[in-house]
Design an enzyme around this catalytic site. Structure first.
Site, PDB file in Angstrom:
ATOM      1  N   ARG A 131       0.841  -1.195   0.000  1.00 57.37           N
ATOM      2  CA  ARG A 131       0.000   0.000   0.000  1.00 57.37           C
ATOM      3  C   ARG A 131       0.883   1.255   0.000  1.00 57.37           C
ATOM      4  O   ARG A 131       1.900   1.316   0.718  1.00 57.37           O
ATOM      5  CB  ARG A 131      -0.850  -0.017   1.264  1.00 57.37           C
ATOM      6  CG  ARG A 131      -1.824   1.127   1.430  1.00 57.37           C
ATOM      7  CD  ARG A 131      -3.066   0.868   0.711  1.00 57.37           C
ATOM      8  NE  ARG A 131      -4.149   1.790   1.048  1.00 57.37           N
ATOM      9  CZ  ARG A 131      -5.173   1.990   0.230  1.00 57.37           C
ATOM     10  NH1 ARG A 131      -5.256   1.382  -0.933  1.00 57.37           N
ATOM     11  NH2 ARG A 131      -6.152   2.816   0.577  1.00 57.37           N
ATOM     12  N   THR A 431      -8.882  -0.235 -10.055  1.00 66.64           N
ATOM     13  CA  THR A 431      -8.528  -1.384  -9.221  1.00 66.64           C
ATOM     14  C   THR A 431      -8.824  -2.703  -9.940  1.00 66.64           C
ATOM     15  O   THR A 431      -9.668  -2.772 -10.828  1.00 66.64           O
ATOM     16  CB  THR A 431      -9.255  -1.334  -7.862  1.00 66.64           C
ATOM     17  OG1 THR A 431      -9.089  -0.028  -7.326  1.00 66.64           O
ATOM     18  CG2 THR A 431      -8.702  -2.323  -6.871  1.00 66.64           C
ATOM     19  N   THR A 449      -4.138  -1.536  -7.108  1.00 71.93           N
ATOM     20  CA  THR A 449      -4.893  -0.319  -7.446  1.00 71.93           C
ATOM     21  C   THR A 449      -3.996   0.894  -7.633  1.00 71.93           C
ATOM     22  O   THR A 449      -2.877   0.942  -7.111  1.00 71.93           O
ATOM     23  CB  THR A 449      -5.910  -0.019  -6.312  1.00 71.93           C
ATOM     24  OG1 THR A 449      -6.788   1.027  -6.731  1.00 71.93           O
ATOM     25  CG2 THR A 449      -5.225   0.408  -5.023  1.00 71.93           C
ATOM     26  N   SER A 515      -7.743   1.233   3.470  1.00 78.48           N
ATOM     27  CA  SER A 515      -8.214   0.616   2.238  1.00 78.48           C
ATOM     28  C   SER A 515      -9.461  -0.209   2.506  1.00 78.48           C
ATOM     29  O   SER A 515      -9.771  -0.551   3.654  1.00 78.48           O
ATOM     30  CB  SER A 515      -7.111  -0.285   1.684  1.00 78.48           C
ATOM     31  OG  SER A 515      -7.572  -1.002   0.554  1.00 78.48           O
ATOM     32  N   GLY A 538     -13.844   0.108  -4.651  1.00 79.65           N
ATOM     33  CA  GLY A 538     -13.861   1.042  -3.528  1.00 79.65           C
ATOM     34  C   GLY A 538     -14.451   0.354  -2.304  1.00 79.65           C
ATOM     35  O   GLY A 538     -14.224  -0.841  -2.062  1.00 79.65           O
TER      36      GLY A 538
HETATM   37  N1  GLU Z   1      -8.391   2.787  -3.181  1.00 79.62           N
HETATM   38  C1  GLU Z   1      -9.434   1.865  -2.893  1.00 79.62           C
HETATM   39  C2  GLU Z   1      -9.099   1.061  -1.650  1.00 79.62           C
HETATM   40  O1  GLU Z   1      -7.966   0.829  -1.367  1.00 79.62           O
HETATM   41  C3  GLU Z   1      -9.702   0.932  -4.014  1.00 79.62           C
HETATM   42  C4  GLU Z   1     -10.353   1.663  -5.145  1.00 79.62           C
HETATM   43  C5  GLU Z   1     -11.271   0.851  -5.965  1.00 79.62           C
HETATM   44  O2  GLU Z   1     -11.444  -0.329  -5.746  1.00 79.62           O
HETATM   45  O3  GLU Z   1     -11.864   1.414  -6.874  1.00 79.62           O
HETATM   46  O4  GLU Z   1      -9.970   0.661  -0.971  1.00 79.62           O
END
Ligand code: GLU
Length: 649
Positions: A131, A431, A449, A515, A538
């Site tokens: 990350r 992602t 991602t 995340s 997300g």
């Molecule tokens: N940045 C998001 C996360 O780490 C993931 C983004 C996505 O899945 O669109 O949870």
């Protein structure tokens, strides 16, 4: 679980004998002239699922490995590495780099992710956390009062990228092949080009591709025009960057010309946009970046053991909380008014999501920086208290966070806590998740991602002195992430006992943003690994994994149906219910209208969305060792099992 780097090396687990055995096997069933070289870039026969035809992955079981990936070209890269004697870790690294080429808007070396690994021989399960981290100069208030649009397209949002050092750690610790070998498929794809898939065409030239002129020039050549399906897409700049990494090692990414491109890239922001700001990353931040080894969070559900990603992801804790809360309901039993897609089942799921997301908003973040009640959050007694708030036939007016601290071994008293009311980004173009099992039974579940579609919008790169024309831009061929917008925009920390909030996800120097990514594995009662899966999307990632887990365990669906089935998602305590009708190539046609009307009658706001997540999974039948894969036609999910029918492609 004492997994130590080097001490649990894959080589000791699989050894030269295994490598030789695979080589011998390849002569019989894997090798063939087409295996050793890429399919031609133009006129390539796209896999059936990329052409909207019925999927081919429902066919036979396999024994020599399975890859399940959201893109056919990257699946091919992983399969070839397995065929060359690589193990699941090697294949996973090859897939991750290949995805940077063929799904550049979703993930890549400008970002980071979580790679969960299960080693067959030692039985260890752990994750490599690559990350992104905030730079040294990051501050809690740096996003305060900014719009997401401004912040997420500013250099300020760019976290120190982790994928290159993370994948190097994976290979050094548990791979069989070297970096140069596993990067070769990605280098070939970038050099020779790949045939644009329908998803590449629809996702690569979107509004977020237009935020920087070099990005627009690459993804939308000739203005707003798009490449056509099947047209060759090359990325020579990325090929050169990958060659540098392959030749000089992972550290080459963090210094020299590539570092210059990252630092000058993140120094950019959209002039004239209110709140836009350059990034604060320095060479010292790049030098200091280190991936981390993490133990997964572990819980039980109806006799199965679930291992899922731990902090800095909220995913594992939230999934385990939700599973724990719904376990007392007979979700699979239509005779008791539940069953797949019934109002009661959907309501119980929605209520569990609301409660878990209320806790997530307050208590979850980077545990390296904030003391989190990680054990309290999933303590059975605490989860039982939370579950008691769920009435299968009613919607609770307010889903408030609880206080897990008294359930955390060795901690203090109960005080109130407040929901931060955060805003979640839904699914979109960003992602990617893939899963791999190899012939030895090693498994990888990897979500990667750059956060939003096209990350922060700018390529790593720089303008040489004296020329500011787009044509002069020295691109390094990869997009920079906007991962730091996963932090709280407004600091939430509040020491007042009456309104206490730990600020678990407030920005801090060197911290990783919270995340939702949740690579997950399921084990049987004997501890044997069964499943590896995960999703993009997300905050809805958590709900996709929850839906699929219930489909498999409560509703006893096949792996493919579990992925194809309609999904339900609520991604905040007060949020509305989103429903996805089911994968386009699946046999489902949404939840029953009467069930959705039933949810509305209970007081839920229910809205339709086109898709929630994109789940790629592998399954191993423990009695036989037979391997299966299933992938999601919400994107271009592709399964390749080995040996290939006919001995090669
Ligand atoms: N940045 C998001 C996360 O780490 C993931 C983004 C996505 O899945 O669109 O949870």
């Amino acid at each position: 679980m004492p997994v130590t780097f080097k001490a649990a090396r894959g080589r000791s687990a699989f050894g030269l004998a295994a490598l030789l055995a695979c080589s011998a096997m390849m002569v019989v069933s894997c090798a063939g002239p087409a295996v050793a070289q890429l399919a031609p870039a133009t006129g390539v026969d796209l896999p059936a699922q990329a052409k909207g035809q019925p999927p081919a992955w429902t066919g036979p079981a396999y024994r020599q490995g399975v890859v399940s990936v959201a893109n056919p070209h990257a699946a091919e890269a992983g399969a070839r590495i397995l065929e060359q004697g690589g193990n699941a870790v090697d294949a996973a690294v090859a897939i991750a780099y290949a995805l940077n080429v063929v799904e550049p808007q979703s993930a890549g070396i400008g970002g980071g992710g979580f790679m969960m690994i299960h080693l067959a021989r030692s039985g260890e399960t752990f994750a490599i956390d690559s990350r992104e981290r905030a730079p040294a100069q990051a501050t809690p208030e740096m996003f305060k009062d900014k719009s997401f649009a401004a912040a997420s397209t500013s250099g300020l949002a760019v976290g120190v990228p982790g994928m290159v050092r993370g994948t190097a750690m994976a290979l050094q610790g548990w791979g069989e092949l070297d970096l140069a070998r596993v990067l070769q498929p990605a280098i070939d794809l970038a050099d020779q080009g790949f045939a644009a898939t329908p998803r590449y065409v629809s996702a690569s030239c979107n509004a977020r591709a237009l935020n920087y002129p070099e990005t627009e020039a690459f993804f939308c050549p000739g203005g707003l025009s798009r490449v056509a399906v099947g047209e060759t897409v090359r990325n020579p700049a990325l090929a050169e960057t990958l060659r540098t990494i392959a030749r000089d090692g992972a550290d080459a990414f963090y210094r020299g010309e590539i570092a210059r491109g990252i630092l000058e890239g993140q120094a950019r922001f959209r002039a004239g946009v209110a709140g836009a700001e350059p990034g604060r990353m320095t060479q010292a931040d790049l030098d200091a970046y280190l991936p981390a080894l993490r133990e997964p969070v572990v819980g039980q559900y109806r006799g199965y053991t679930i291992k899922a990603m731990s902090p800095p992801s909220s995913g594992g804790l939230t999934v385990l909380q939700m599973l724990g809360m719904v376990e007392r309901f007979p979700l699979g039993d239509a005779m008791q008014g539940f069953g797949f897609g019934s109002t009661r089942t959907l309501n119980v799921m929605a209520e569990a999501m609301r409660l878990a997301f209320a806790d997530r908003a307050v208590w979850m973040g980077d545990a390296d920086f904030v003391e989190l009640p990680s054990r309290g959050l999933v303590d059975p007694d605490y989860v039982a208290l939370r579950s008691a708030l769920i009435d299968p036939d009613a919607r609770q007016p307010a889903a408030l966070p609880g206080d897990p601290r008294p359930f955390e071994p060795g901690t203090g008293s109960v005080v109130g806590a407040l929901d931060t009311g955060e805003v979640f980004s839904g699914p979109g173009g960003s992602t990617t998740h893939f899963s791999v099992v190899d012939k030895w039974g090693n498994m990888v579940s990897y979500t990667n991602t750059i956060e939003s579609s096209h990350g922060a919008g700018m390529f790593a790169g720089y303008y040489p002195a004296g020329c500011a024309e787009v044509a002069c831009f020295r691109s390094l061929g990869f997009l920079l992430n906007n991962e730091l917008t996963d932090f709280n925009f407004t600091p939430a920390a509040d020491p007042d006992p009456a309104s206490y909030n730990p600020g678990a996800n407030d920005v801090a120097a060197f911290k990783r943003p919270r995340s939702s990514m949740v690579p997950t594995m399921v084990f049987d009662a004997a501890g044997r690994p069964l499943l590896a899966y995960g999703s993009p999307g997300g905050a809805t990632i958590i709900n996709s994994v929850f839906n699929v887990t219930l489909n498999l365990i409560d509703h006893r669906m096949t792996l493919q149906d579990a992925i194809d089935a309609p999904r339900l998602s609520v991604a905040s305590a007060g949020g509305s219910v989103s429903v996805d009708p089911g994968a386009p190539l699946g046999r489902f046609d949404g939840f029953p209208q009467a069930s959705l009307d039933g949810l509305r009658a209970l007081g839920h706001t229910v809205g339709a969305v086109s898709d929630i997540g994109s789940v790629q999974a592998v399954y191993v039948e423990p009695q036989t060792g037979k391997q299966y894969g299933a992938a999601d036609s919400r994107r271009e999910g592709t399964v390749i099992g080995l040996p290939r029918p006919g001995g090669g492609r």
